[in-house]
Design a protein around this motif. Structure first.
Motif, PDB file in Angstrom:
ATOM      1  N   SER A  74     -51.461-118.000 -79.518  1.00 11.26           N
ATOM      2  CA  SER A  74     -50.571-118.535 -78.492  1.00 11.26           C
ATOM      3  C   SER A  74     -50.557-117.562 -77.324  1.00 11.26           C
ATOM      4  O   SER A  74     -50.184-116.397 -77.488  1.00 11.26           O
ATOM      5  CB  SER A  74     -49.156-118.707 -79.051  1.00 11.26           C
ATOM      6  N   TRP A  84     -52.561-117.034 -73.123  1.00 11.46           N
ATOM      7  CA  TRP A  84     -53.209-117.469 -71.884  1.00 11.46           C
ATOM      8  C   TRP A  84     -54.681-117.113 -71.886  1.00 11.46           C
ATOM      9  O   TRP A  84     -55.074-116.086 -72.440  1.00 11.46           O
ATOM     10  CB  TRP A  84     -52.562-116.774 -70.684  1.00 11.46           C
ATOM     11  N   ARG A 112     -52.728-121.956 -70.153  1.00 11.40           N
ATOM     12  CA  ARG A 112     -52.063-121.795 -71.446  1.00 11.40           C
ATOM     13  C   ARG A 112     -53.023-122.171 -72.561  1.00 11.40           C
ATOM     14  O   ARG A 112     -53.776-123.130 -72.448  1.00 11.40           O
ATOM     15  CB  ARG A 112     -50.826-122.697 -71.481  1.00 11.40           C
TER      16      ARG A 112
END
Length: 157
Positions: A73, A75, A85
């Motif tokens: 999780s 970028w 994201r």
């Protein structure tokens, strides 16, 4: 032979195997250069991994290579810095060198390079025992070095 000379010779003889297992400080420019020169396609990411198996039962020495899936999780990082994201499962491959094994830190902020699957499958994080492509607690300097490499190119020195 003087005792000091014997001690010096002994310390040099014993230093060989120990230094062979030592790792250099990870270098973001070298990691970027390696990924850019590879035949495979890599994406740079910053974030956290979770849902992995956790620490190795025997620590990072004396283990075996392992492969598993963890959830990322965070970028993706491109020329302008963090841009897109990413929340996805990632295949993790931890290798070993001699007695030392890689270990992915879970729930810790990292910056690393994921190998894309050419068929659109899960990306893969390849970690060697020295973890030269994994940076924990990345800094603004790491991001600046990456954006500079994207803009101007870079080579490891």
């Amino acid at each position: 032979m003087p005792k000091a000379l014997i001690a010096a010779a002994l310390s040099l003889a014993l230093a060989g195997p120990a230094t062979a297992l030592s790792c250099l400080q990870p270098n973001i420019v070298a990691a970027f250069s390696d990924a850019a020169a590879a035949d495979e396609v890599y994406v740079i990411v910053q974030g956290q991994f979770s849902d992995g198996p956790g620490p190795r039962p025997g620590g990072t020495t004396g283990g075996e290579p392992r492969s598993y899936e963890a959830y990322f999780s965070g970028w993706t990082i491109f020329a302008n810095g963090p841009e897109e994201r990413m929340n996805a499962p990632v295949r993790i491959v931890e290798t070993c060198t001699a007695e030392w094994c890689a270990e992915l830190p879970m729930d810790t902020e990292v910056l690393t390079f994921l190998q894309r699957d050419p068929d659109g499958g899960k990306p893969t994080l390849l970690l060697n025992a020295c973890q030269g492509n994994l940076f924990t607690d990345p800094t603004e300097e790491h991001i600046e070095a990456i954006t500079t490499c994207f803009e101007k190119g870079c080579t490891a020195s």
